[in-house]
Write an enzyme that holds these catalytic residues in place. Structure first.
Site, PDB file in Angstrom:
ATOM      1  N   GLU A 190       0.861  -1.008  -0.515  1.00  0.00           N
ATOM      2  CA  GLU A 190       0.386   0.241   0.100  1.00  0.00           C
ATOM      3  C   GLU A 190       0.696   1.240   0.127  1.00  0.00           C
ATOM      4  O   GLU A 190       0.516   1.971  -0.851  1.00  0.00           O
ATOM      5  CB  GLU A 190      -1.617   0.206   1.251  1.00  0.00           C
ATOM      6  CG  GLU A 190      -0.683  -0.510   2.309  1.00  0.00           C
ATOM      7  CD  GLU A 190      -0.588  -0.542   3.665  1.00  0.00           C
ATOM      8  OE1 GLU A 190      -1.458   1.221   3.296  1.00  0.00           O
ATOM      9  OE2 GLU A 190      -0.613  -0.229   5.092  1.00  0.00           O
ATOM     10  N   ILE A 217       2.481 -10.040   2.020  1.00  0.00           N
ATOM     11  CA  ILE A 217       1.968 -11.346   2.777  1.00  0.00           C
ATOM     12  C   ILE A 217       0.199 -11.241   3.601  1.00  0.00           C
ATOM     13  O   ILE A 217       0.162 -12.297   3.147  1.00  0.00           O
ATOM     14  CB  ILE A 217       3.126 -11.925   3.718  1.00  0.00           C
ATOM     15  CG1 ILE A 217       3.658 -11.101   5.184  1.00  0.00           C
ATOM     16  CG2 ILE A 217       4.693 -11.773   3.341  1.00  0.00           C
ATOM     17  CD1 ILE A 217       4.360 -11.758   6.015  1.00  0.00           C
ATOM     18  N   ASP A 218       0.038  -9.881   4.051  1.00  0.00           N
ATOM     19  CA  ASP A 218      -0.876  -9.776   4.228  1.00  0.00           C
ATOM     20  C   ASP A 218      -2.610 -10.047   4.023  1.00  0.00           C
ATOM     21  O   ASP A 218      -3.542  -9.645   4.178  1.00  0.00           O
ATOM     22  CB  ASP A 218      -1.414  -8.459   4.974  1.00  0.00           C
ATOM     23  CG  ASP A 218      -0.060  -7.756   6.004  1.00  0.00           C
ATOM     24  OD1 ASP A 218       0.760  -8.943   6.144  1.00  0.00           O
ATOM     25  OD2 ASP A 218       0.463  -6.613   6.581  1.00  0.00           O
ATOM     26  N   ARG A 273      -1.001  -6.654   9.915  1.00  0.00           N
ATOM     27  CA  ARG A 273      -0.763  -5.047  10.314  1.00  0.00           C
ATOM     28  C   ARG A 273      -1.842  -4.713  10.538  1.00  0.00           C
ATOM     29  O   ARG A 273      -2.322  -4.120  11.568  1.00  0.00           O
ATOM     30  CB  ARG A 273      -0.327  -4.327   9.403  1.00  0.00           C
ATOM     31  CG  ARG A 273      -0.438  -2.801   9.568  1.00  0.00           C
ATOM     32  CD  ARG A 273       0.860  -1.893   8.824  1.00  0.00           C
ATOM     33  NE  ARG A 273       2.016  -2.644   8.886  1.00  0.00           N
ATOM     34  CZ  ARG A 273       2.145  -1.610  10.206  1.00  0.00           C
ATOM     35  NH1 ARG A 273       2.270  -0.520  10.948  1.00  0.00           N
ATOM     36  NH2 ARG A 273       3.915  -2.353  10.088  1.00  0.00           N
ATOM     37  N   HIS A 316       9.050 -12.522  11.050  1.00  0.00           N
ATOM     38  CA  HIS A 316       9.932 -12.069   9.360  1.00  0.00           C
ATOM     39  C   HIS A 316       9.971 -13.539   8.723  1.00  0.00           C
ATOM     40  O   HIS A 316      10.420 -13.531   7.309  1.00  0.00           O
ATOM     41  CB  HIS A 316      11.274 -11.359   9.359  1.00  0.00           C
ATOM     42  CG  HIS A 316      10.923  -9.989   9.576  1.00  0.00           C
ATOM     43  ND1 HIS A 316      10.950  -9.486  11.431  1.00  0.00           N
ATOM     44  CD2 HIS A 316      10.475  -8.562   9.267  1.00  0.00           C
ATOM     45  CE1 HIS A 316      10.229  -8.283  11.530  1.00  0.00           C
ATOM     46  NE2 HIS A 316       9.966  -8.104   9.761  1.00  0.00           N
TER      47      HIS A 316
HETATM   48  O1  F6P Z   1       2.980  -4.864   5.521  1.00  0.00           O
HETATM   49  C1  F6P Z   1       3.455  -6.535   5.591  1.00  0.00           C
HETATM   50  C2  F6P Z   1       4.611  -6.248   6.995  1.00  0.00           C
HETATM   51  O2  F6P Z   1       4.843  -7.912   6.659  1.00  0.00           O
HETATM   52  C3  F6P Z   1       3.276  -6.530   8.623  1.00  0.00           C
HETATM   53  O3  F6P Z   1       2.819  -7.667   8.766  1.00  0.00           O
HETATM   54  C4  F6P Z   1       4.505  -6.560   8.889  1.00  0.00           C
HETATM   55  O4  F6P Z   1       3.985  -5.420   9.691  1.00  0.00           O
HETATM   56  C5  F6P Z   1       5.663  -5.698   8.387  1.00  0.00           C
HETATM   57  O5  F6P Z   1       5.145  -5.985   7.917  1.00  0.00           O
HETATM   58  C6  F6P Z   1       6.298  -5.781   8.902  1.00  0.00           C
HETATM   59  O6  F6P Z   1       7.660  -4.743   8.535  1.00  0.00           O
HETATM   60  P1  F6P Z   1       9.427  -4.640   8.444  1.00  0.00           P
HETATM   61  O7  F6P Z   1       9.803  -6.131   8.209  1.00  0.00           O
HETATM   62  O8  F6P Z   1       9.433  -3.337   8.397  1.00  0.00           O
HETATM   63  O9  F6P Z   1       9.584  -4.706  10.129  1.00  0.00           O
END
Ligand code: F6P
Length: 341
Positions: free
Chosen positions: A103, A126-127, A171, A271
Site C-alpha cells: 500500500e 504477505i498480508d 497489520r 519475519h
Molecule cells: O506489510 C507487511 C508486513 O509484513 C506487516 O505484516 C508487518 O507489520 C510489517 O510488514 C513488518 O515490517 P518490517 O519488515 O518493516 O518489520
C-alpha cells in the site's frame, strides 16, 4: 523503452519471480531494456541503479528476498521529490517504471503517476490486504510457513499439556491468522477486524483443554484486545510513519495463564513468514504479474496496477489499488469461529 524496476516496502516471497517474468518477456517479446533500481525508492532518490540483463534473472523464480534489495524509503521525503526523481530517471535513461510494492509503495507510485511519471504497479504483500486484487503473492507462502510452524508448536504443547499463543503478521487484516489458524485447527483465531474479550478467549482455551487438547491460539499482530485502546507497538515508527507492530502474543500469554491456570507459552513468527522460497502458487502468480506488467507497459497503461481477478490478470487504476483495505468479512470470521474452543 528503458524500464526501471524496483521492489519497495517489506519484502515478500515471489519478488524475484516478478522481476524474472518482466525481464524475460520484456526482452524477448518487446525488445525492452531494463534497469534495476536498488533498495526501492532509495535507489531512485540516490541514483543507485544497475543494468538488469536477461542473464541476471536466470533461475530466480524460486528464490526468496529480492535481488534488487528493498527499503521503506518514502520517495517524497529527505532529498527526494518529483524533481529529483525526474533527474535520476533522465540520467539513467529510464523512461518508465515498474514499482512492485504494498500500500505505501503503490500510494507513492500513484502520486508520481499523477505528476507525470510513467508507472505500472505490481501488488505485493504477505498480508493480502489490497482490495483491488483477489490475492497477492507471498500470502500463500506466509500461510504455509505459519501453518507448518503451528503444527510443530502443537506437538510440543501436547507433550507438556500447555497452551500456545502464536503471533502471525497482519497489520490491519487477519488473513494470515484466519487461513493458518483454519489450516492448523487452532482453537481460537484473533484478528484486527474483530475485537475479542479475554473472557471469551479463555473460554475457548478451557473448552479445548476440557477435551484433553493443548489449546492453540493464533493471533494477528494487529489484534486489539477488547478493552484496550490501541494495537501493541513498542518499536517506534517506520519510514511511512506506521507503528512497528508486535507483542500481542506476549501480552496475552500471562493473562491466559493467570485466568485459566494452564501453563501458557508464546511464539512470535515474525519475519520467518517472509523468508525463504515462495510456494508454487506464489511463483506462478508472481511470474504472471511480471509478464502482465510488461504487457501493460507495452500498451502504455500508465498509472495502473496488475491485479488478479478470479483466475485472470487484469489492470486497475493505481488509485483503486490503495483506496480500500481488503479486510476479513465478518461472515468469513464467523464461519471459522464455529470451530473454536
Ligand atoms: O506489510 C507487511 C508486513 O509484513 C506487516 O505484516 C508487518 O507489520 C510489517 O510488514 C513488518 O515490517 P518490517 O519488515 O518493516 O518489520
Amino acid at each position: 523503452m528503458h524500464i526501471g524496476i524496483l521492489t519497495s516496502g517489506g519484502d515478500c516471497p515471489g519478488l524475484n519471480a516478478v522481476i524474472r517474468g518482466a525481464v524475460i518477456k520484456g526482452t524477448r517479446i518487446y525488445d525492452e531494456t531494463f534497469i534495476g533500481v536498488r533498495d526501492g525508492w532509495r535507489g531512485l532518490v540516490e541514483d543507485d541503479c544497475i543494468p538488469l540483463k536477461r542473464k541476471r534473472v536466470r533461475g530466480l523464480s524460486g528464490m526468496g528476498g529480492t535481488i534488487l534489495g528493498t527499503s521503506r524509503t518514502n520517495p517524497y521525503e529527505g532529498e527526494g521529490g518529483i524533481e529529483r526523481i525526474r533527474e535520476v530517471m533522465a540520467r539513467a535513461e529510464m523512461d518508465s517504471l515498474i514499482a512492485i510494492g504494498g500500500e505505501g509503495t503503490l500510494a507513492a507510485a500513484e502520486r508520481l503517476s499523477n505528476e507525470g511519471i510513467k508507472v505500472i504497479g505490481v501488488p505485493k504483500t504477505i498480508d493480502n490486504d489490497l482490495s483491488a486484487t483477489d490475492y497477492t503473492f507471498g500470502f500463500d507462502t506466509a500461510v504455509s510457513i505459519a501453518t507448518e510452524s503451528i503444527d510443530r508448536l502443537r506437538t510440543t504443547a501436547e507433550a507438556h499439556h500447555r497452551c500456545m499463543v502464536v503471533e502471525v503478521m497482519g497489520r490491519h487484516v487477519g488473513w494470515i491468522a484466519l487461513h493458518a489458524g483454519l489450516a492448523s485447527g487452532a482453537h481460537a483465531i484473533l484478528i484486527p477486524e474483530v475485537s475479542t474479550s479475554l473472557e471469551q478467549i479463555c473460554e475457548w482455551v478451557e473448552e479445548a483443554r476440557s477435551r484433553g487438547r493443548a489449546p492453540v491460539v493464533v493471533v494477528a499482530e494487529g489484534f486489539v484486545l477488547d478493552g484496550d485502546e490501541e494495537v501493541i507497538a513498542q518499536h517506534g515508527l517506520d519510514a511511512f510513519g506506521r507503528p512497528r507492530l508486535g507483542g500481542i502474543a506476549h501480552r496475552l500469554t500471562p493473562m491466559i495463564e493467570e485466568r485459566t491456570g494452564i501453563e501458557t507459552r508464546s511464539t512470535t513468527l515474525g519475519h520467518l513468514q517472509r523468508g525463504g522460497s515462495p510456494t508454487a502458487y506464489d511463483r506462478v502468480l508472481a511470474t504472471r504479474f511480471g509478464t502482465a506488467a510488461i504487457d501493460a507497459a507495452a500498451a502504455k497503461k500508465w498509472g495502473t496496477m496488475v491485479a488478479l481477478k478470479g483466475i485472470d490478470i487484469e489492470t486497475v487504476p493505481l488509485g483503486e489499488a490503495t483506496s480500500t483495505l481488503k479486510t476479513v468479512p465478518l461472515a468469513r470470521y464467523e464461519e471459522a469461529e464455529i470451530l473454536f474452543g
